[in-house]
Motif scaffolding. Sequence first.
Motif, PDB file in Angstrom:
ATOM      1  N   GLN A 160       0.836  -1.220   0.000  1.00 23.83           N
ATOM      2  CA  GLN A 160       0.000   0.000   0.000  1.00 23.83           C
ATOM      3  C   GLN A 160       0.858   1.251   0.000  1.00 23.83           C
ATOM      4  O   GLN A 160       0.610   2.195  -0.758  1.00 23.83           O
ATOM      5  N   GLU A 161       1.837   1.249   0.889  1.00 19.85           N
ATOM      6  CA  GLU A 161       2.666   2.454   1.057  1.00 19.85           C
ATOM      7  C   GLU A 161       3.392   2.783  -0.248  1.00 19.85           C
ATOM      8  O   GLU A 161       3.376   3.939  -0.707  1.00 19.85           O
ATOM      9  N   ILE A 162       3.998   1.788  -0.854  1.00 20.85           N
ATOM     10  CA  ILE A 162       4.820   2.044  -2.043  1.00 20.85           C
ATOM     11  C   ILE A 162       3.949   2.399  -3.249  1.00 20.85           C
ATOM     12  O   ILE A 162       4.282   3.297  -4.029  1.00 20.85           O
ATOM     13  N   LEU A 163       2.833   1.710  -3.413  1.00 23.89           N
ATOM     14  CA  LEU A 163       1.974   2.020  -4.560  1.00 23.89           C
ATOM     15  C   LEU A 163       1.396   3.432  -4.449  1.00 23.89           C
ATOM     16  O   LEU A 163       1.317   4.158  -5.442  1.00 23.89           O
ATOM     17  N   LEU A 164       0.987   3.798  -3.243  1.00 27.14           N
ATOM     18  CA  LEU A 164       0.466   5.161  -3.063  1.00 27.14           C
ATOM     19  C   LEU A 164       1.543   6.202  -3.357  1.00 27.14           C
ATOM     20  O   LEU A 164       1.295   7.221  -4.005  1.00 27.14           O
ATOM     21  N   LEU A 165       2.745   5.912  -2.887  1.00 30.70           N
ATOM     22  CA  LEU A 165       3.864   6.817  -3.155  1.00 30.70           C
ATOM     23  C   LEU A 165       4.111   6.917  -4.658  1.00 30.70           C
ATOM     24  O   LEU A 165       4.268   8.009  -5.207  1.00 30.70           O
ATOM     25  N   LEU A 166       4.131   5.774  -5.336  1.00 28.94           N
ATOM     26  CA  LEU A 166       4.430   5.742  -6.764  1.00 28.94           C
ATOM     27  C   LEU A 166       3.385   6.544  -7.554  1.00 28.94           C
ATOM     28  O   LEU A 166       3.732   7.363  -8.409  1.00 28.94           O
ATOM     29  N   LEU A 167       2.102   6.301  -7.237  1.00 26.42           N
ATOM     30  CA  LEU A 167       1.053   6.999  -7.982  1.00 26.42           C
ATOM     31  C   LEU A 167       1.109   8.504  -7.737  1.00 26.42           C
ATOM     32  O   LEU A 167       0.950   9.299  -8.663  1.00 26.42           O
ATOM     33  N   THR A 168       1.360   8.876  -6.494  1.00 21.13           N
ATOM     34  CA  THR A 168       1.455  10.300  -6.177  1.00 21.13           C
ATOM     35  C   THR A 168       2.598  10.941  -6.951  1.00 21.13           C
ATOM     36  O   THR A 168       2.435  12.010  -7.555  1.00 21.13           O
ATOM     37  N   ARG A 169       3.738  10.289  -6.972  1.00 23.43           N
ATOM     38  CA  ARG A 169       4.907  10.859  -7.650  1.00 23.43           C
ATOM     39  C   ARG A 169       4.671  10.931  -9.163  1.00 23.43           C
ATOM     40  O   ARG A 169       5.056  11.894  -9.823  1.00 23.43           O
ATOM     41  N   LEU A 170       4.045   9.912  -9.709  1.00 20.94           N
ATOM     42  CA  LEU A 170       3.772   9.922 -11.151  1.00 20.94           C
ATOM     43  C   LEU A 170       2.818  11.055 -11.503  1.00 20.94           C
ATOM     44  O   LEU A 170       3.018  11.769 -12.486  1.00 20.94           O
ATOM     45  N   ARG A 171       1.779  11.233 -10.694  1.00 25.09           N
ATOM     46  CA  ARG A 171       0.810  12.300 -10.982  1.00 25.09           C
ATOM     47  C   ARG A 171       1.452  13.671 -10.894  1.00 25.09           C
ATOM     48  O   ARG A 171       1.056  14.594 -11.594  1.00 25.09           O
TER      49      ARG A 171
END
Lengths: 204, 190
Positions: free
Chosen positions: A75-86
């Motif tokens: 959860q933590e990494i996917l949320l981080l990844l999506l936030t950074r990509l956006r």
Amino acid sequence: MPGAAYRVVVDEDLAADPGEHGPARTLDDPALALRIARGPDREAERELCRRFAGRIRLYGLRHLRDEAAALDLVQEILLLLLTRLREGGVREPDRLGSYVLGACRLAVSGWKKGARRRSELVARFGLEPSDFAPRPLPDVERLDRCLEGLGARARSVVMMTFYAEQPTDEIARELATTPGNVRIVRHRAIASLRDCMGLAAEEP
Amino acid sequence: MSCGTAGRLLDYWARDLPPEEERSLEEHLFSCEPCGERLAELAALAEGVRRLVLAGRFRSVVPPSIVERLAAGGLPVRTFRVRAGEAVPCGTAPGDGLLVARLETDLRGVSRVDCLVCDETWSERERVADVPFDAAAGVVTLAERVDRARHFPAHALRLRLVEAGPGGERALGRFELDHDPRGPPAPQAV
């Protein structure tokens, strides 16, 4: 284009890589990253999560040896990844895998440091884990019988409070009563449960 | 701040205190072991309730939102719709997590509903007073736990809903659920 350095700038890359308009599952990782950077794209984000969730979980299992912790890591990494990509913060979408791995390493390293600090505290001060473990649950079978002993309305208030975690105002609306009445019913219900469970009486 | 009363701790745990009072109580909790113990006891009780509900271990007339939330969370809920005056076959299948009967009748303007469990002559055998109901949708939602329903013999559950008030009672509807221990009826072809 292999070896090319991508920048997350929409118009140029649209011309360079028309494939990004296909279904998300047919796109490679850099193309997915690009689509997500362009704007809200649930399909692309879901596909990205689907691809990386398993890898992150395995990394978590390998290094943390705990399923729950591994899922937290996902959860933590996917949320981080999506936030950074956006935000356009992933500068090399063609190295997305390395980016995710780096984020996993950082997260796990931080968690392990925390765990080591806790172990040191325990060792230094002679604490046992039971010194700060959560209180054991009450006798659930007995609680089951006690809950049945409540009136229907009182039981509903207790369920809406502790299972559904609904605010008092919302409970009141749903039960066509007042918030004050909900509080009174809840207080009485808990007192009744405590009594039935053999817990010490409390002053109201 | 002095020690919190049981009511105040309950309001705190239910997120029902005004923000300033909550902050003040939290400061107190970090410096008062007895209050911390009392709160821990309450929190454990609350967690026990939560787990029982999550497992579908309750038999009660409940607000429909409880059932909806459980279903959305993955509990397999089997629902039987019963309109006033109807008799509906029902049963439980392996894998069911909760059985629900939606009793449907006109509840507009009703202020209080009692649910009567009746015998074969529709006489009252047991009364569940003041049950939750959805007046707008005209629904009373009765949940039955599967761990018990699996052991029920074949039988008819007869229910009457009444509006109970100072002036007496008004009939709202009769509902019958015919339980078959072999399982629920096959879905009707559309």
